[in-house]
Scaffold this active site. Structure first.
Site, PDB file in Angstrom:
ATOM      1  N   ASP A 179       0.902  -1.143   0.000  1.00  0.00           N
ATOM      2  CA  ASP A 179       0.000   0.000   0.000  1.00  0.00           C
ATOM      3  C   ASP A 179       0.946   1.198   0.000  1.00  0.00           C
ATOM      4  O   ASP A 179       1.521   1.532   1.043  1.00  0.00           O
ATOM      5  CB  ASP A 179      -0.900   0.017   1.240  1.00  0.00           C
ATOM      6  CG  ASP A 179      -1.921   1.148   1.147  1.00  0.00           C
ATOM      7  OD1 ASP A 179      -1.512   2.281   0.797  1.00  0.00           O
ATOM      8  OD2 ASP A 179      -3.110   0.913   1.415  1.00  0.00           O
ATOM      9  N   HIS A 180       1.145   1.796  -1.151  1.00  0.00           N
ATOM     10  CA  HIS A 180       2.259   2.753  -1.251  1.00  0.00           C
ATOM     11  C   HIS A 180       2.055   3.995  -0.385  1.00  0.00           C
ATOM     12  O   HIS A 180       3.005   4.706  -0.095  1.00  0.00           O
ATOM     13  CB  HIS A 180       2.561   3.110  -2.709  1.00  0.00           C
ATOM     14  CG  HIS A 180       1.619   4.075  -3.328  1.00  0.00           C
ATOM     15  ND1 HIS A 180       0.366   3.709  -3.776  1.00  0.00           N
ATOM     16  CD2 HIS A 180       1.721   5.406  -3.572  1.00  0.00           C
ATOM     17  CE1 HIS A 180      -0.243   4.769  -4.264  1.00  0.00           C
ATOM     18  NE2 HIS A 180       0.544   5.817  -4.154  1.00  0.00           N
ATOM     19  N   HIS A 242      -5.774   2.868   0.805  1.00  0.00           N
ATOM     20  CA  HIS A 242      -4.988   4.007   1.297  1.00  0.00           C
ATOM     21  C   HIS A 242      -5.685   4.796   2.414  1.00  0.00           C
ATOM     22  O   HIS A 242      -5.074   5.112   3.432  1.00  0.00           O
ATOM     23  CB  HIS A 242      -4.684   4.979   0.156  1.00  0.00           C
ATOM     24  CG  HIS A 242      -4.146   4.318  -1.077  1.00  0.00           C
ATOM     25  ND1 HIS A 242      -3.198   3.319  -1.030  1.00  0.00           N
ATOM     26  CD2 HIS A 242      -4.406   4.518  -2.401  1.00  0.00           C
ATOM     27  CE1 HIS A 242      -2.904   2.935  -2.280  1.00  0.00           C
ATOM     28  NE2 HIS A 242      -3.628   3.647  -3.121  1.00  0.00           N
TER      29      HIS A 242
HETATM   30  C1  BG6 Z   1      -3.335   4.439  -6.745  1.00  0.00           C
HETATM   31  C2  BG6 Z   1      -4.657   4.515  -7.441  1.00  0.00           C
HETATM   32  O1  BG6 Z   1      -3.335   3.414  -5.796  1.00  0.00           O
HETATM   33  O2  BG6 Z   1      -3.048   5.673  -6.105  1.00  0.00           O
HETATM   34  C3  BG6 Z   1      -4.683   5.661  -8.433  1.00  0.00           C
HETATM   35  O3  BG6 Z   1      -4.915   3.304  -8.138  1.00  0.00           O
HETATM   36  C4  BG6 Z   1      -4.250   6.944  -7.756  1.00  0.00           C
HETATM   37  O4  BG6 Z   1      -5.987   5.816  -9.000  1.00  0.00           O
HETATM   38  C5  BG6 Z   1      -2.946   6.765  -6.988  1.00  0.00           C
HETATM   39  O5  BG6 Z   1      -4.089   7.936  -8.755  1.00  0.00           O
HETATM   40  C6  BG6 Z   1      -2.607   7.998  -6.177  1.00  0.00           C
HETATM   41  O6  BG6 Z   1      -1.340   7.848  -5.620  1.00  0.00           O
HETATM   42  P1  BG6 Z   1      -0.461   9.113  -5.277  1.00  0.00           P
HETATM   43  O7  BG6 Z   1       0.730   8.579  -4.571  1.00  0.00           O
HETATM   44  O8  BG6 Z   1      -0.134   9.775  -6.586  1.00  0.00           O
HETATM   45  O9  BG6 Z   1      -1.305  10.002  -4.426  1.00  0.00           O
END
Ligand code: BG6
Length: 490
Positions: A179-180, A242
């Site tokens: 989960d980045h 997230h």
């Molecule tokens: C991803 C989603 O997990 O997170 C995308 O699938 C989204 O739809 C992205 O744009 C957003 O990540 P960040 O790090 O750019 O806020």
């Protein structure tokens, strides 16, 4: 730096994520000496028939922006090997296993293996099962770890099925679910701020906090990802994973140590106290939206690859409750969406006003005191602002809002690893703190599934928000009903 020896096996090596995020991240770990420069190799697989040379060219290109020299990029790429692979063909895994054993010897990797699955989610389980069945896992004392990309299922049942499939080959403590958001500096800083500061943790409860707001806003629409997105929607794409992870970190009790098992234990406890709504409560507490047109910007239904009667939500707002002593009567408001006014992620912790406003009495007027607000800016800058009430300079006791601000410096920013780099590094070290455990993921699905079910039943009135706004009016009404408002609103 501890240099780890390892053989990586990447499924989805020709994919976009690999090029944009994974190779640059592994390269940075290589440059910093966290992966042993002499004792690591990576086998990349994909459907396409690529040669090692083609693969290495791709690697060089994807890391060139971070490379000190072309030699450095090339010598990194020389550790990469490509195998065309059909994930459903058992024989291919035998070939992989042989190749892995050979590279193990050639690079003397101590039998450490990291498997990374970054491909269409319906293959996650198949790959994991075949890896074990065809002896792709090392059995000579090294570690075997599986990093798996999102989405982890599309509801509780499919997630459980996937988890059972993984479980046939890997133990829970070998599985690293990405989960980045958990790799973001400011998300991790929440724990530092809470548990490193009695000043904060001492008032982190329903006695002092009025409500907490979490916003994950995006300026872009679905771009070229509609094929995936339309079958998913914002609830699955951003809330189940997230957003709920961020809530959990805000809501959890203090862990007895900073070890992954101890942190996970508290996260799970918090999630178990999160109220799973009834159907009626979903209708009261959750709002969905889909963006309409604005000038040149097409409405969602006319984006490429979106059916023109799509009822997929591109926006979600909701009120989440944790039913425990700390959070009784403190709503957590969340919102996320595409095509909003800007790209940012922020947490606003809104504190209660003083019980008695002594200044108002002195001035014979209405209260001028604002709620104290602690705002944590997660993206695009790392910044913390504490909004207080202070005295206006001059005669008398007039009040004004004052702000204490901490902004991450450029030097700090430069040494802050990207989420993927940090998370891959954690997996190499065997630290699962910033990965989602099965208990967390499954609980989050239980919460999201009820909302999904109600939404699949009820007909939405889409489109209902304008690109460039902060979402549908109903999202503001959600807070107004409680006598509150979004801290950020423009
Ligand atoms: C991803 C989603 O997990 O997170 C995308 O699938 C989204 O739809 C992205 O744009 C957003 O990540 P960040 O790090 O750019 O806020």
């Amino acid at each position: 730096a501890t240099a780890t020896r390892a053989l990586f096996m990447l499924f989805g090596a020709t994919g976009d994520l690999a090029k944009r995020k994974l190779y640059p991240s592994i390269f940075n770990l290589y440059k910093k000496g966290y992966v042993d420069n002499d004792h690591f190799a990576l086998i990349g697989t994909g459907r396409r028939e690529w040669s090692d040379e083609t693969f290495r060219d791709v690697i060089v290109e994807s890391v060139s922006a971070n490379a000190d020299s072309e030699e450095q990029a090339k010598s990194f790429a020389s550790h990469f090997y490509y195998m065309a692979h059909d994930v459903t063909n058992p024989e291919h895994y035998d070939a992989l296993s042989d190749y892995a054993n050979k590279l193990d010897q050639q690079y003397d990797t101590n039998g450490n293996r990291i498997f990374y699955i970054s491909m269409a989610p319906n293959f996650f389980g198949t790959v994991a099962q075949n890896l074990k069945a065809h002896k792709c896992l090392s059995d000579n004392g090294g570690f075997n770890r599986l990093i798996i990309e999102k989405p982890f299922g599309r509801d509780y049942d499919s997630a459980e099925e996937l988890n059972n499939a993984l479980g046939k080959s890997f133990n829970e403590n070998q599985v690293y679910r990405i989960d980045h958001y958990l790799g973001k500096e400011m998300v991790q800083n929440v724990l530092a701020l809470r548990f490193g500061n009695p000043l904060i943790e001492g008032i982190w409860n329903n006695e002092y906090i009025d409500n907490i707001q979490v916003t994950l806003a995006e300026k872009l629409g679905v771009e070229e990802r509609a094929g995936y997105y339309d079958g998913s929607g914002a609830l699955r794409d951003m809330v189940q994973n997230h957003t709920i992870q961020m809530l959990t970190i805000l809501a959890m009790e203090d862990p007895i140590s900073f070890k992954d098992v101890d942190i996970r234990r508290e996260k799970i406890r918090a999630l178990r106290s999160m109220r799973v709504y009834t159907e009626d409560e979903v209708r009261q507490n959750f709002v969905r939206g889909q963006y309409g047109a604005n000038g040149d910007q097409l409405d969602y239904r006319h984006e490429d690859n979106v059916p023109n009667d799509s009822i997929t939500e591109t926006y979600v707002a909701g009120k989440v409750l944790f039913e425990n002593k700390r959070w009784k009567n403190v709503p957590f408001y969340i919102r996320t969406g595409k095509m909003l006014s800007d790209k940012f992620t922020r947490i606003d912790v809104v504190f209660k006003k003083p019980l008695i406003d002594v200044f108002a009495a002195a001035n014979g007027s209405e209260s001028e005191l604002n709620n104290n607000v602690l705002t944590l800016f997660v993206d695009p800058v790392n910044k913390i602002i504490l909004r207080l009430n202070g005295k206006k300079a001059g005669q008398g006791m007039d009040m004004q809002p004052i702000e204490l601000t901490h902004t991450q410096s450029d030097e700090e920013k430069a040494i802050t690893p990207e989420p993927y780099e940090r998370l891959i590094h954690d997996a190499i070290l065997g630290n699962a703190t910033n990965f989602a455990s099965w208990d967390e993921v499954s609980r989050a699905w239980e919460f999201a599934d009820v909302i999904r079910q109600v939404w699949d039943k009820d007909q939405p009135n889409f489109p209902n928000y304008t690109p460039g706004s902060m979402g549908p009016d109903a999202a503001d009404e959600l807070l107004e009903r409680d006598g509150r408002a979004w801290v950020f609103n423009s």
